[in-house]
Design a protein around this motif. Sequence first.
Motif, PDB file in Angstrom:
ATOM      1  N   UNK A  64       0.839  -1.196   0.000  1.00  0.00           N
ATOM      2  CA  UNK A  64       0.000   0.000   0.000  1.00  0.00           C
ATOM      3  C   UNK A  64       0.876   1.248   0.000  1.00  0.00           C
ATOM      4  N   UNK A  65       0.599   2.139  -0.924  1.00  0.00           N
ATOM      5  CA  UNK A  65       1.307   3.420  -1.015  1.00  0.00           C
ATOM      6  C   UNK A  65       0.560   4.492  -0.226  1.00  0.00           C
ATOM      7  N   UNK A  66       1.295   5.390   0.406  1.00  0.00           N
ATOM      8  CA  UNK A  66       0.681   6.581   0.996  1.00  0.00           C
ATOM      9  C   UNK A  66       1.657   7.747   0.839  1.00  0.00           C
ATOM     10  N   UNK A  67       1.120   8.935   0.851  1.00  0.00           N
ATOM     11  CA  UNK A  67       1.957  10.121   0.723  1.00  0.00           C
ATOM     12  C   UNK A  67       2.381  10.433  -0.691  1.00  0.00           C
ATOM     13  N   UNK A  68       1.693   9.883  -1.684  1.00  0.00           N
ATOM     14  CA  UNK A  68       2.119  10.107  -3.072  1.00  0.00           C
ATOM     15  C   UNK A  68       1.947  11.554  -3.500  1.00  0.00           C
ATOM     16  N   UNK A  69       1.008  12.283  -2.884  1.00  0.00           N
ATOM     17  CA  UNK A  69       0.802  13.671  -3.305  1.00  0.00           C
ATOM     18  C   UNK A  69       1.992  14.557  -2.955  1.00  0.00           C
ATOM     19  N   UNK A  70       2.846  14.105  -2.019  1.00  0.00           N
ATOM     20  CA  UNK A  70       4.065  14.877  -1.729  1.00  0.00           C
ATOM     21  C   UNK A  70       4.981  14.928  -2.941  1.00  0.00           C
ATOM     22  N   UNK A  71       4.851  13.937  -3.819  1.00  0.00           N
ATOM     23  CA  UNK A  71       5.708  13.883  -4.998  1.00  0.00           C
ATOM     24  C   UNK A  71       4.979  14.292  -6.277  1.00  0.00           C
ATOM     25  N   UNK A  72       3.681  14.018  -6.359  1.00  0.00           N
ATOM     26  CA  UNK A  72       2.960  14.270  -7.606  1.00  0.00           C
ATOM     27  C   UNK A  72       2.353  15.657  -7.692  1.00  0.00           C
ATOM     28  N   UNK A  73       2.299  16.378  -6.606  1.00  0.00           N
ATOM     29  CA  UNK A  73       1.638  17.684  -6.629  1.00  0.00           C
ATOM     30  C   UNK A  73       2.636  18.835  -6.740  1.00  0.00           C
TER      31      UNK A  73
END
Length: 131
Positions: free
Chosen positions: A60-69
């Motif tokens: 499970x991935x979490x925190x992806x918006x730290x990289x994609x945003x």
Amino acid sequence: VIELSGRGTVVALSPNPLDFGSQKVGMGSSPRQLSITNDGSTPLIISTIAVGGADPSDFTLSGTTRCTSQELASGATCSVAITFTPKKKGTRSGTVFVYDDAEGSAQTSALGGTGTGSAVVSPPKFYREAR
């Protein structure tokens, strides 16, 4: 003739592979960090980060918006958290895919772990019917 030189955008994923070791079936591991570093000379734009491979539902991935945003500047790093929750006993594997505007996209990092034993399950509760 026009000669071009330079590094452009180069992406490094670390650690690669990311090994979670042994984990009881059905029990989640502590989150581990996967760092994404722009080793190139131009900014990087990450569009999507996803898990695929043989057993993707175990990771499970979490925190992806730290990289994609955001735009990742040259030399900058961002990270995502990954948790391993094996669904079955035995060797489990997956792959993180980082889709971006760098050449050779998607970049990948191997994920692995071993499901052991079985999760601790509480015994069923018995209720007496009200009379």
